[in-house]
Design an enzyme around this catalytic site. Structure first.
Site, mmCIF file in Angstrom:
data_model
loop_
_atom_site.group_PDB
_atom_site.id
_atom_site.type_symbol
_atom_site.label_atom_id
_atom_site.label_comp_id
_atom_site.label_asym_id
_atom_site.label_seq_id
_atom_site.Cartn_x
_atom_site.Cartn_y
_atom_site.Cartn_z
ATOM 1 N N SER A 37 0.820 -1.204 0.000
ATOM 2 C CA SER A 37 0.000 0.000 0.000
ATOM 3 C C SER A 37 0.864 1.268 0.000
ATOM 4 C CB SER A 37 -0.978 -0.047 1.174
ATOM 5 O OG SER A 37 -1.997 0.915 1.013
ATOM 6 N N ASP A 89 -10.273 -4.212 -4.090
ATOM 7 C CA ASP A 89 -9.605 -3.350 -3.105
ATOM 8 C C ASP A 89 -10.397 -2.058 -2.945
ATOM 9 O OD1 ASP A 89 -7.821 -1.689 -1.669
ATOM 10 O OD2 ASP A 89 -6.077 -2.650 -2.593
ATOM 11 N N HIS A 118 -7.892 -5.457 -0.109
ATOM 12 C CA HIS A 118 -6.622 -4.804 0.214
ATOM 13 C C HIS A 118 -5.762 -5.753 1.045
ATOM 14 C CE1 HIS A 118 -4.374 -1.066 0.250
ATOM 15 N NE2 HIS A 118 -4.218 -1.139 1.568
#
Length: 140
Positions: A37, A89, A118
């Site tokens: 991320s 996500d 995610h």
């Protein structure tokens, strides 16, 4: 809302960039970096700014994105890369992860898509795929 690295009073991405470089210097050398991320965004930004990150041989960027608040990438990033991202996500839109992948040279870029959110999938099938791609980076 944008996806960036600036942060608040702590100095934003430059502080994180310095920390990353310091950790690599203190604990390296490393063959590669796995980042998730915002960490993937940081690695991308550092490479785009010419950081060699200890001479790493590859990056694995999971649910990553190109940060909005760093200069644009010119050309391709030449580090071999594996991009792992999911179509469900909710934090990082699929298009943002695809855009990050496109920053890396097509001849040394691998993309593994999944239908989850995610996360970094950890089932045997995915782990086998990760290992295969990383082994190819280490051989090349």
């Amino acid at each position: 809302e944008g996806l960036g690295l600036r942060g608040g009073a702590g100095g934003g991405w430059q502080v994180s960039r310095r920390y990353l470089k310091d950790r690599i210097e203190a604990s390296g050398p490393f063959d590669g970096i796995l980042a998730f991320s915002q960490g993937a965004a940081l690695v991308c930004a550092a490479l785009a700014h010419g950081d060699r990150l200890g001479g790493i041989k590859f990056v694995v960027l999971c649910s990553g994105y190109r940060p909005d608040d760093t200069p644009p990438i010119r050309g391709y990033l030449e580090v071999p890369s594996l991009h792992i991202f999911g179509g469900s996500d909710k934090q990082v839109p699929l298009e943002r992860s695809e855009d990050l992948a496109e920053a890396f040279h097509p001849s040394t870029r691998s993309i593994l898509r999944h239908n989850m959110g995610h996360i970094i999938p950890s089932s045997k099938t995915y782990v086998t795929d990760y290992a295969r791609v990383i082994a190819s980076f280490l051989e090349g």
